[in-house]
Write an enzyme that holds these catalytic residues in place. Structure first.
Site, PDB file in Angstrom:
ATOM      1  N   ASP A  67       0.839  -1.199   0.000  1.00  0.00           N
ATOM      2  CA  ASP A  67       0.000   0.000   0.000  1.00  0.00           C
ATOM      3  C   ASP A  67       0.882   1.260   0.000  1.00  0.00           C
ATOM      4  O   ASP A  67       0.372   2.384  -0.043  1.00  0.00           O
ATOM      5  CB  ASP A  67      -1.013  -0.005   1.142  1.00  0.00           C
ATOM      6  CG  ASP A  67      -0.357  -0.047   2.506  1.00  0.00           C
ATOM      7  OD1 ASP A  67       0.878  -0.152   2.597  1.00  0.00           O
ATOM      8  OD2 ASP A  67      -1.105   0.025   3.510  1.00  0.00           O
ATOM      9  N   SER A  68       2.209   1.075  -0.022  1.00  0.00           N
ATOM     10  CA  SER A  68       3.124   2.180  -0.340  1.00  0.00           C
ATOM     11  C   SER A  68       2.746   2.770  -1.694  1.00  0.00           C
ATOM     12  O   SER A  68       3.123   3.897  -2.021  1.00  0.00           O
ATOM     13  CB  SER A  68       4.580   1.696  -0.350  1.00  0.00           C
ATOM     14  OG  SER A  68       4.716   0.533  -1.138  1.00  0.00           O
ATOM     15  N   ASP A 106      -1.241  -6.215  -0.388  1.00  0.00           N
ATOM     16  CA  ASP A 106      -1.458  -5.557   0.908  1.00  0.00           C
ATOM     17  C   ASP A 106      -2.946  -5.257   1.090  1.00  0.00           C
ATOM     18  O   ASP A 106      -3.570  -4.717   0.178  1.00  0.00           O
ATOM     19  CB  ASP A 106      -0.717  -4.208   0.904  1.00  0.00           C
ATOM     20  CG  ASP A 106       0.298  -4.072   2.007  1.00  0.00           C
ATOM     21  OD1 ASP A 106       0.290  -4.892   2.950  1.00  0.00           O
ATOM     22  OD2 ASP A 106       1.117  -3.137   1.926  1.00  0.00           O
ATOM     23  N   LYS A 136      -1.127  -9.369   2.858  1.00  0.00           N
ATOM     24  CA  LYS A 136      -0.341  -8.890   4.000  1.00  0.00           C
ATOM     25  C   LYS A 136      -1.219  -7.985   4.844  1.00  0.00           C
ATOM     26  O   LYS A 136      -1.967  -7.170   4.308  1.00  0.00           O
ATOM     27  CB  LYS A 136       0.908  -8.123   3.537  1.00  0.00           C
ATOM     28  CG  LYS A 136       1.736  -7.591   4.717  1.00  0.00           C
ATOM     29  CD  LYS A 136       3.119  -7.105   4.294  1.00  0.00           C
ATOM     30  CE  LYS A 136       3.162  -5.755   3.683  1.00  0.00           C
ATOM     31  NZ  LYS A 136       2.622  -4.656   4.539  1.00  0.00           N
ATOM     32  N   GLU A 138      -1.143  -5.650   8.712  1.00  0.00           N
ATOM     33  CA  GLU A 138      -0.235  -5.033   9.690  1.00  0.00           C
ATOM     34  C   GLU A 138      -0.735  -5.247  11.113  1.00  0.00           C
ATOM     35  O   GLU A 138      -1.935  -5.133  11.380  1.00  0.00           O
ATOM     36  CB  GLU A 138      -0.128  -3.518   9.422  1.00  0.00           C
ATOM     37  CG  GLU A 138       0.510  -3.185   8.086  1.00  0.00           C
ATOM     38  CD  GLU A 138       0.702  -1.682   7.877  1.00  0.00           C
ATOM     39  OE1 GLU A 138       0.368  -0.891   8.783  1.00  0.00           O
ATOM     40  OE2 GLU A 138       1.194  -1.310   6.802  1.00  0.00           O
ATOM     41  N   GLU A 205       9.625  -4.005  10.096  1.00  0.00           N
ATOM     42  CA  GLU A 205       9.999  -2.697   9.546  1.00  0.00           C
ATOM     43  C   GLU A 205      10.526  -1.770  10.639  1.00  0.00           C
ATOM     44  O   GLU A 205       9.880  -1.591  11.693  1.00  0.00           O
ATOM     45  CB  GLU A 205       8.776  -2.064   8.859  1.00  0.00           C
ATOM     46  CG  GLU A 205       9.075  -0.700   8.254  1.00  0.00           C
ATOM     47  CD  GLU A 205       8.046  -0.247   7.223  1.00  0.00           C
ATOM     48  OE1 GLU A 205       7.163  -1.038   6.849  1.00  0.00           O
ATOM     49  OE2 GLU A 205       8.152   0.916   6.801  1.00  0.00           O
TER      50      GLU A 205
HETATM   51  O1  KIV Z   1       3.572  -1.065   1.528  1.00  0.00           O
HETATM   52  C1  KIV Z   1       4.727  -1.511   1.424  1.00  0.00           C
HETATM   53  O2  KIV Z   1       5.418  -1.320   0.424  1.00  0.00           O
HETATM   54  C2  KIV Z   1       5.254  -2.276   2.543  1.00  0.00           C
HETATM   55  C3  KIV Z   1       6.694  -2.634   2.528  1.00  0.00           C
HETATM   56  C4  KIV Z   1       7.525  -1.438   2.737  1.00  0.00           C
HETATM   57  C5  KIV Z   1       7.011  -3.718   3.459  1.00  0.00           C
HETATM   58  O3  KIV Z   1       4.540  -2.590   3.440  1.00  0.00           O
END
Ligand code: KIV
Length: 287
Positions: A67-68, A106, A136, A138, A205
């Site tokens: 989600d970056s 994510d 993924k 968090e 992280e």
């Molecule tokens: O959103 C993302 O790119 C991430 C990574 C930095 C692990 O969660």
């Protein structure tokens, strides 16, 4: 990782190389086996079909549609505003481009924190509509039950502890986590609980190096570090950071392996100049 390790020269010739048919998709079990062999591996983010296809061709075992996306592609100031529809759109493109890499999607903020049912609905869309191989999420604590619920439903879960960016407002900024002994102990406890709940791997992280190593040694599942030191089983970086496409101040853990912003600027300026001078298009570009 052996299922994905390209021979010299394979990356550029894979599509016409008969050995390519031997490649099989990377699974969550391959990552566990890599840890057991003491083999370190990489994960990179991707957000579109072309970059995913390149990473797949280069044998990168895990592609994270992080989600970056919100910050490096969509122009948000954090990952908080990212929607599930935005994640699905980009994950679909990545999955189409990466038939061999394990594609992890994510789940964005607000699409799983309400509990197991909400998480299952979101993760199901990620698997069915976007064709991710895993999701993924968090956090620890209540995410342990969420993880167990998804895993029971047959959905592989990558966990994420330490600086979990969706909680940036709770943390009061993008800050290193787990510096205090009690916070470090809590993180180890959360990591073990997520493993027991069935998570197949754990992203760590922005935590001190000794904590990254401690968690890695405590777990049977592989850890994937980003700012967690050299002791984790894998390392992940964001596409734009690795390639020098990011702007602004970068976190200490980023290593830029290319300066594509400068390369792109050079190419664009050359195009502008040649058009202005009438040099492009030349006779060889015209019909
Ligand atoms: O959103 C993302 O790119 C991430 C990574 C930095 C692990 O969660």
């Amino acid at each position: 990782m052996s299922v994905h390790k390209p021979d010299d020269g394979e990356a550029s010739s894979r599509r016409s190389d008969s050995r390519a048919v031997d490649r099989r998709p990377v699974t969550i079990h391959d990552l566990r086996a890599a840890k057991e062999r003491g083999e370190r591996f990489t994960m990179l983010t991707a957000y579109d079909h072309g970059s995913a296809a390149l990473l797949d061709e280069l044998g990168v075992p895990v592609i994270l549609v992080g989600d970056s996306l919100g910050m490096v592609v969509l122009g948000y100031d954090s990952t908080v505003p990212v929607t599930l529809d935005e994640m699905l759109h980009h994950t679909r493109a990545v999955a189409r481009g990466a038939p061999h890499s394990l594609v992890v999607g994510d789940l964005p903020f607000g699409t799983y924190q309400d509990g197991p049912s909400q998480a299952l609905a979101s993760a199901t869309r990620m698997m069915k509509e976007a064709r991710a191989n895993a999701v993924k999420i968090e956090g620890g604590g209540p995410m342990v039950e969420v993880t167990a619920h998804l895993v029971r439903a047959g959905i592989p879960v990558m966990a994420h502890l330490g600086l979990t960016p969706q909680s940036v407002h709770q943390f009061g900024g993008f800050k290193v986590q787990g510096r205090e002994a009690t916070a470090a102990d809590q993180l180890v406890e959360d990591a073990l609980a997520l493993q027991d709940a069935g998570a197949f791997s754990l992203v760590l992280e922005a935590v001190p190096t000794d904590l990254g190593t401690r968690v890695t040694e405590a777990l049977e599942i592989p850890t994937i570090g980003i700012g967690a030191g050299p002791g984790t089983d894998g390392q992940v970086l964001v596409w734009h950071d690795v390639l020098g496409l990011s702007t602004g101040r970068l976190p200490r853990f980023v290593k830029q392996y290319a300066d594509l912003r400068a390369d792109i600027a050079g190419a664009v300026k050359a195009f502008q100049a040649e058009v202005a001078d009438g040099e492009y298009p030349g006779p060889e570009h015209a019909y």
